[in-house]
Design a protein around this motif. Structure first.
Motif, PDB file in Angstrom:
ATOM      1  N   ARG A  98      17.212  36.608  47.228  1.00 17.36           N
ATOM      2  CA  ARG A  98      18.426  36.935  47.971  1.00 17.36           C
ATOM      3  C   ARG A  98      19.564  36.075  47.440  1.00 17.36           C
ATOM      4  NH1 ARG A  98      18.464  36.842  54.119  1.00 17.36           N
ATOM      5  NH2 ARG A  98      18.128  34.608  53.790  1.00 17.36           N
ATOM      6  N   GLY A  99      20.792  36.517  47.653  1.00 11.77           N
ATOM      7  CA  GLY A  99      21.914  35.760  47.130  1.00 11.77           C
ATOM      8  C   GLY A  99      23.220  36.145  47.782  1.00 11.77           C
ATOM      9  N   PHE A 100      24.320  35.666  47.212  1.00  9.94           N
ATOM     10  CA  PHE A 100      25.653  35.985  47.720  1.00  9.94           C
ATOM     11  C   PHE A 100      26.598  36.149  46.543  1.00  9.94           C
ATOM     12  CE2 PHE A 100      24.993  31.373  47.898  1.00  9.94           C
ATOM     13  CZ  PHE A 100      26.047  30.887  47.137  1.00  9.94           C
ATOM     14  N   ARG A 101      27.786  36.718  46.817  1.00 13.03           N
ATOM     15  CA  ARG A 101      28.753  37.022  45.768  1.00 13.03           C
ATOM     16  C   ARG A 101      30.144  36.604  46.215  1.00 13.03           C
ATOM     17  NH1 ARG A 101      28.214  43.074  45.579  1.00 13.03           N
ATOM     18  NH2 ARG A 101      27.455  42.701  47.686  1.00 13.03           N
ATOM     19  N   ILE A 102      30.821  35.878  45.356  1.00 15.13           N
ATOM     20  CA  ILE A 102      32.195  35.469  45.612  1.00 15.13           C
ATOM     21  C   ILE A 102      33.010  35.649  44.340  1.00 15.13           C
ATOM     22  CG2 ILE A 102      31.574  33.815  47.416  1.00 15.13           C
ATOM     23  CD1 ILE A 102      31.858  31.582  45.400  1.00 15.13           C
ATOM     24  N   GLY A 103      34.321  35.674  44.485  1.00 20.75           N
ATOM     25  CA  GLY A 103      35.183  35.804  43.323  1.00 20.75           C
ATOM     26  C   GLY A 103      36.623  35.498  43.682  1.00 20.75           C
ATOM     27  N   CYS A 104      37.469  35.445  42.686  1.00 21.07           N
ATOM     28  CA  CYS A 104      38.879  35.157  42.907  1.00 21.07           C
ATOM     29  C   CYS A 104      39.697  35.703  41.745  1.00 21.07           C
ATOM     30  CB  CYS A 104      39.116  33.647  43.047  1.00 21.07           C
ATOM     31  SG  CYS A 104      38.804  32.714  41.528  1.00 21.07           S
ATOM     32  N   THR A 105      41.000  35.734  41.936  1.00 22.36           N
ATOM     33  CA  THR A 105      41.953  36.065  40.887  1.00 22.36           C
ATOM     34  C   THR A 105      42.917  34.906  40.743  1.00 22.36           C
ATOM     35  OG1 THR A 105      41.804  38.446  41.269  1.00 22.36           O
ATOM     36  CG2 THR A 105      43.763  37.646  40.148  1.00 22.36           C
ATOM     37  N   VAL A 106      43.110  34.454  39.509  1.00 21.87           N
ATOM     38  CA  VAL A 106      44.035  33.367  39.217  1.00 21.87           C
ATOM     39  C   VAL A 106      45.190  33.944  38.417  1.00 21.87           C
ATOM     40  CG1 VAL A 106      44.347  31.128  38.109  1.00 21.87           C
ATOM     41  CG2 VAL A 106      42.179  31.673  39.233  1.00 21.87           C
ATOM     42  N   ASP A 107      46.383  33.861  38.978  1.00 31.51           N
ATOM     43  CA  ASP A 107      47.566  34.344  38.275  1.00 31.51           C
ATOM     44  C   ASP A 107      48.215  33.187  37.530  1.00 31.51           C
ATOM     45  OD1 ASP A 107      49.422  36.115  37.402  1.00 31.51           O
ATOM     46  OD2 ASP A 107      50.067  36.782  39.383  1.00 31.51           O
ATOM     47  N   GLY A 108      48.865  33.491  36.416  1.00 35.43           N
ATOM     48  CA  GLY A 108      49.474  32.441  35.615  1.00 35.43           C
ATOM     49  C   GLY A 108      50.100  33.002  34.359  1.00 35.43           C
ATOM     50  N   PRO A 109      50.192  32.197  33.296  1.00 33.93           N
ATOM     51  CA  PRO A 109      50.828  32.643  32.053  1.00 33.93           C
ATOM     52  C   PRO A 109      50.216  33.902  31.467  1.00 33.93           C
ATOM     53  CG  PRO A 109      50.509  30.267  32.018  1.00 33.93           C
ATOM     54  CD  PRO A 109      49.795  30.779  33.226  1.00 33.93           C
ATOM     55  N   CYS A 110      48.906  34.089  31.648  1.00 35.12           N
ATOM     56  CA  CYS A 110      48.225  35.261  31.087  1.00 35.12           C
ATOM     57  C   CYS A 110      48.312  36.476  31.996  1.00 35.12           C
ATOM     58  CB  CYS A 110      46.750  34.944  30.838  1.00 35.12           C
ATOM     59  SG  CYS A 110      46.454  33.601  29.696  1.00 35.12           S
ATOM     60  N   GLY A 111      48.960  36.351  33.143  1.00 30.26           N
ATOM     61  CA  GLY A 111      48.893  37.403  34.135  1.00 30.26           C
ATOM     62  C   GLY A 111      47.642  37.220  34.985  1.00 30.26           C
TER      63      GLY A 111
END
Length: 480
Positions: free
Chosen positions: A188-201
């Motif tokens: 069993r497990g879990f899932r996380i994520g994010c978006t980092v905005d910056g010079p590259c978009g």
């Protein structure tokens, strides 16, 4: 599980073959034997249904596991081959700063910052996507997930700084969704994520973590501009590595190599990618942007009971619990007189009585004590202040300072102009009265307007109502 990095909420479906597998934009090494109509030798699928992490040991029919290929910069493979016990922390490279390649939409002057948090399956959160602005306040009843939301932000920050998985998630089993069913191997497990905005978009990072029976990262994906730049997947459950492939666009269009399964692969890419081709430069820029954006977080939880006693003078870096508040004030009084004076003005707006300044007294035993100066009246030691006043002062000090005054993993190689501090505060208004909460909110919005500091916190209904009337503040109601 949709790990394409878009802004739509993550979805879950049973036995999807696209989970954590490079999409149609991914490329195949030259000479690998894959052509049109042939399956791409990419990391194996990781379908996660309801938090379960099924086995991925056996490749699919006709699927040949390629030999690990490394670029010139990754020939040593040291990080993947060292025993787990000898790697208490990743050796995060000296960040050069996220320098975006010449691509449409790039913003060279943008500071990397986390602008979206995705909790696809994490504790009580399912398919949740939260946009993070300069000041984002989470509210909701007890048990709605305010604390776990901020914990996910801090966990990603620690992984970006190179902390091993078992230190970041010591109670990983408690973060698996309650109704998640294990697969045939009991995973069993879990899932996380994010978006980092910056010079590259916008650059998206998504993780699938196996919590049972053994904690490990079983899938990671880094994407930007609809291109998969890094993808990893578990190939052999008996080894403490995952198979990784990253975009190269050189003589071989993809580079493959094993990476450790207890460290964030994105943070290791600058150690493994040579940066000789446009594709490699694109991967480096995206990875460094994510690392800089993640590592900018500082979790602050002032504990008034630890802030009352005099403390020895030291380097003056504020700890998470703010127990050394007097030590930091001793430093700012000398090194940062303008900020110290501004803090004194803020103290007058949130502490009882007349406040004309913040002073520091050096005691005979070699310790220092902070006091509120009252003009012609005797000064008040901070130990005599109420819990709300102490929390208010500590949080205000955090907002008015920068990474150099906070006990955090500062990126010294990246200029301050390219960094933004993100303050994480669970219970931002805990113990504060209406006046203190309103003043702290006003200060947070004002400071965040400069672009150097961002705030993500959890607040009660009263502060949330005030924030909804405050331009520049975003309120996320988790009970909705």
């Amino acid at each position: 599980m949709d790990l394409t990095g878009g802004s739509a909420p993550a979805r879950t479906s049973k036995n999807r073959s696209s989970d954590l597998v490079p999409g149609p934009d991914s490329v195949t090494p030259a000479g690998s034997g894959s052509g049109p109509g042939s399956p791409s030798p990419s990391p194996s699928p990781l379908p996660v249904s309801g938090g379960a992490v099924p086995s991925s040991a056996a490749p699919s029919p006709g699927f040949r596991v390629p030999e690990a290929r490394t670029s010139t910069a990754s020939a040593s493979g040291a990080a993947a081959s060292l025993p787990r016990a000898s790697r208490s922390r990743a050796s995060v490279p000296e960040a050069r700063g996220p320098v975006a390649p010449e691509t449409p939409g790039a913003r060279p002057d943008a500071r990397p910052a986390v602008t979206e948090l995705r909790l696809s399956a994490f504790a009580g959160h399912r398919s949740a996507v939260y946009a993070l602005g300069p000041v984002t306040l989470f509210t909701g009843p007890s048990g709605s997930g305010k604390t776990t939301t901020l914990r996910a932000c801090e966990a990603l920050a620690r992984l970006g700084a190179g902390d091993p998985l078992d230190e970041v998630f010591p109670d990983a089993a408690d973060l698996v969704p309650e109704r998640a069913r294990p697969d045939a191997q009991g995973r069993r497990g879990f899932r996380i994520g994010c978006t980092v905005d910056g010079p590259c978009g916008p650059v998206s990072l998504d993780l699938a973590v196996q919590a049972e029976p053994r904690l490990r990262i079983v899938g990671e994906r880094l994407t930007a501009r609809d291109r998969t730049l890094l993808a990893t997947a578990l190939r052999d459950p008996g080894r403490s590595t995952v198979q990784a492939e990253w975009h190269t666009a050189g003589t071989t269009s993809v580079t493959r190599a094993p990476l450790p399964d207890d460290l964030l692969g994105t943070a290791l890419l600058p150690l493994r990618v040579a940066g000789r081709t446009p594709g490699q430069l694109e991967v480096l820029a995206a990875a460094e942007q994510v690392v800089v954006g993640l590592r900018s977080a500082f979790a602050c939880d002032p504990r008034p009971e630890r802030m009352r006693a005099p403390v020895p003078p030291g380097e003056g870096r504020l700890r998470r619990d703010c127990a050394n508040l007097a030590e930091v004030l001793h430093r700012t009084h000398t090194d940062c007189p303008r900020r110290h004076h501004r803090l004194a003005a803020v103290a007058g707006a949130g502490c009882a009585g007349t406040v004309t300044g913040l002073g520091v007294r050096e005691l005979r035993e070699g310790t220092v004590r902070a006091v509120l100066e009252r003009g012609g009246r005797p000064a008040t030691p901070l130990g005599r202040l109420g819990d709300g006043e102490l929390r208010y002062l500590a949080l205000a000090l955090t907002l008015l300072t920068g990474p150099g005054v906070l006990e955090m993993d500062r990126i010294a190689e990246v200029p301050d102009a390219m960094q933004s501090l993100t303050l994480l505060a669970d219970g931002l208004d805990r113990g504060l009265d209406r006046r203190q909460s309103a003043e702290l909110l006003r200060l947070a919005v004002e400071i965040a307007g400069d672009g150097h500091i961002r705030v993500a916190g959890a607040v009660g209904d009263r502060t949330a109502a005030e924030a909804r009337r405050t331009p520049g503040a975003t309120v996320v109601d988790l009970s909705a």
